[in-house]
Motif scaffolding. Structure first.
Motif, PDB file in Angstrom:
ATOM      1  N   LEU A   1      -1.836  27.708 -28.806  1.00  0.00           N
ATOM      2  CA  LEU A   1      -0.701  26.830 -28.513  1.00  0.00           C
ATOM      3  C   LEU A   1      -1.036  25.817 -27.425  1.00  0.00           C
ATOM      4  O   LEU A   1      -0.319  24.821 -27.265  1.00  0.00           O
ATOM      5  N   ALA A   2      -2.097  26.073 -26.671  1.00  0.00           N
ATOM      6  CA  ALA A   2      -2.493  25.176 -25.586  1.00  0.00           C
ATOM      7  C   ALA A   2      -3.745  24.375 -25.902  1.00  0.00           C
ATOM      8  O   ALA A   2      -4.167  23.540 -25.099  1.00  0.00           O
ATOM      9  N   THR A   3      -4.354  24.589 -27.067  1.00  0.00           N
ATOM     10  CA  THR A   3      -5.657  24.002 -27.367  1.00  0.00           C
ATOM     11  C   THR A   3      -5.663  22.487 -27.236  1.00  0.00           C
ATOM     12  O   THR A   3      -6.589  21.905 -26.633  1.00  0.00           O
ATOM     13  N   GLU A   4      -4.664  21.799 -27.769  1.00  0.00           N
ATOM     14  CA  GLU A   4      -4.685  20.334 -27.741  1.00  0.00           C
ATOM     15  C   GLU A   4      -4.638  19.795 -26.317  1.00  0.00           C
ATOM     16  O   GLU A   4      -5.317  18.824 -25.988  1.00  0.00           O
ATOM     17  N   ARG A   5      -3.858  20.439 -25.449  1.00  0.00           N
ATOM     18  CA  ARG A   5      -3.791  19.976 -24.058  1.00  0.00           C
ATOM     19  C   ARG A   5      -5.087  20.306 -23.311  1.00  0.00           C
ATOM     20  O   ARG A   5      -5.531  19.534 -22.451  1.00  0.00           O
ATOM     21  N   LEU A   6      -5.705  21.437 -23.621  1.00  0.00           N
ATOM     22  CA  LEU A   6      -6.994  21.759 -23.022  1.00  0.00           C
ATOM     23  C   LEU A   6      -8.062  20.768 -23.463  1.00  0.00           C
ATOM     24  O   LEU A   6      -8.909  20.338 -22.663  1.00  0.00           O
ATOM     25  N   LEU A   7      -8.024  20.383 -24.737  1.00  0.00           N
ATOM     26  CA  LEU A   7      -8.959  19.365 -25.228  1.00  0.00           C
ATOM     27  C   LEU A   7      -8.709  18.026 -24.551  1.00  0.00           C
ATOM     28  O   LEU A   7      -9.659  17.289 -24.234  1.00  0.00           O
ATOM     29  N   ALA A   8      -7.456  17.695 -24.309  1.00  0.00           N
ATOM     30  CA  ALA A   8      -7.135  16.435 -23.624  1.00  0.00           C
ATOM     31  C   ALA A   8      -7.725  16.431 -22.220  1.00  0.00           C
ATOM     32  O   ALA A   8      -8.221  15.388 -21.745  1.00  0.00           O
ATOM     33  N   ASP A   9      -7.679  17.571 -21.528  1.00  0.00           N
ATOM     34  CA  ASP A   9      -8.305  17.659 -20.207  1.00  0.00           C
ATOM     35  C   ASP A   9      -9.804  17.397 -20.301  1.00  0.00           C
ATOM     36  O   ASP A   9     -10.383  16.688 -19.463  1.00  0.00           O
TER      37      ASP A   9
ATOM     38  N   ASP B   1     -12.153  14.239 -18.686  1.00  0.00           N
ATOM     39  CA  ASP B   1     -13.341  14.433 -17.842  1.00  0.00           C
ATOM     40  C   ASP B   1     -14.604  13.862 -18.470  1.00  0.00           C
ATOM     41  O   ASP B   1     -15.625  13.722 -17.781  1.00  0.00           O
ATOM     42  N   HIS B   2     -14.548  13.554 -19.772  1.00  0.00           N
ATOM     43  CA  HIS B   2     -15.726  13.042 -20.494  1.00  0.00           C
ATOM     44  C   HIS B   2     -15.319  11.817 -21.320  1.00  0.00           C
ATOM     45  O   HIS B   2     -15.235  11.888 -22.564  1.00  0.00           O
ATOM     46  N   PRO B   3     -15.037  10.706 -20.651  1.00  0.00           N
ATOM     47  CA  PRO B   3     -14.524   9.512 -21.363  1.00  0.00           C
ATOM     48  C   PRO B   3     -15.447   9.073 -22.492  1.00  0.00           C
ATOM     49  O   PRO B   3     -16.674   9.019 -22.337  1.00  0.00           O
TER      50      PRO B   3
END
Length: 256
Positions: A173-181, A185-187
């Motif tokens: 349920l948190a995967t998309e927000r973790l990926l956004a983080d 950090d890696h533009p």
């Protein structure tokens, strides 16, 4: 039951309470939490965190992760324990798409279960010693190292394997927000591994099956390798469990 607690900067902060154990008791709500990195706490998030009355914080990350990203701010209301349970770093985002998520991560968890025996044992004892104050443990995403420790603690207090597996998979349920983080950090980059940030049930299912095959059970593993004795398990159960609420009785029928 919604286990995620809402924060602006934290994406995977969850309450481990509410699970029923093998004796019909229930893990207390608001007593044990798991999370992604608490170094992200700022402003209103910090106020929300302090309102939980946390007494113990266990940070499972490497030294170099803390040096790069910081740690939970100091505060007199809680004790901070840094226990880096993982000893063999690996770069999940750079793995190839051919790497199968379940078997790969289950093998990494077993490495941690063998490499991190001292730190895992100290973490479990710290949770057992927390008494009437809540505890939170975390890594970076609140998924792998955190998921392993959550599985051990829930297993020690008698929560079923099925519920342990379901709890692990709630990170999805948190995967998309973790990926956004990670992207922030890696533009301009994207993880090459489709499994990055994922927590499918088969990861924990495979890990627990391997642990059971080798040691008989979670308590068997923690006793044999971590030195967790009956006294520590009893303290965990005292601190984390409460009787299940009584079922409502039948409605009274008015006399005619």
């Amino acid at each position: 039951m919604n286990r995620h607690i809402s924060f602006d900067r934290l994406h995977n902060f969850r309450d481990l309470g509410g699970y029923t154990n093998d004796e019909g008791c229930v893990v207390r709500r608001g007593r044990l939490f798991r999370s992604d990195s608490l170094a992200k706490l700022r402003g209103e998030d910090w106020d929300r965190f302090l309102a939980l009355d946390i007494g113990t914080v266990i940070d499972l990350r490497y030294d170099w992760e803390i040096a790069a990203k910081g740690r939970v701010p100091d505060h007199p209301s809680f004790a901070y324990h840094h226990l880096s349970v993982e000893h063999r770093p690996y770069d999940q985002p750079s793995l190839g798409p051919e790497v199968e998520t379940g078997p790969f991560l289950a093998e990494r968890y077993m490495e941690v279960a063998h490499d991190g025996v001292e730190e895992l044992g100290r973490a479990i004892r710290a949770i057992a010693a927390a008494q009437d104050r809540p505890t939170v443990f975390h890594c970076t995403s609140g998924k792998d190292r955190t998921g392993l420790l959550a599985a051990l603690v829930l297993g020690l207090v008698g929560v079923s394997e099925a519920d342990i597996i379901k709890d692990f998979a709630l990170t999805e349920l948190a995967t998309e927000r973790l990926l956004a983080d990670w992207r922030a950090d890696h533009p301009g980059q994207e993880p090459t591994w489709p499994g990055y940030g994922r927590a499918p049930e088969d990861v924990m299912r495979l890990f627990l099956a391997d642990l059971t095959q080798r040691y008989g059970s979670v308590p068997g593993y923690t006793a044999d390798l971590l030195g967790i004795d009956d006294e520590v398990v009893a303290a965990l159960r005292r601190n984390l469990l409460e009787p299940a609420p009584a079922a409502p009785g039948p409605e009274a029928v008015p006399l005619s």
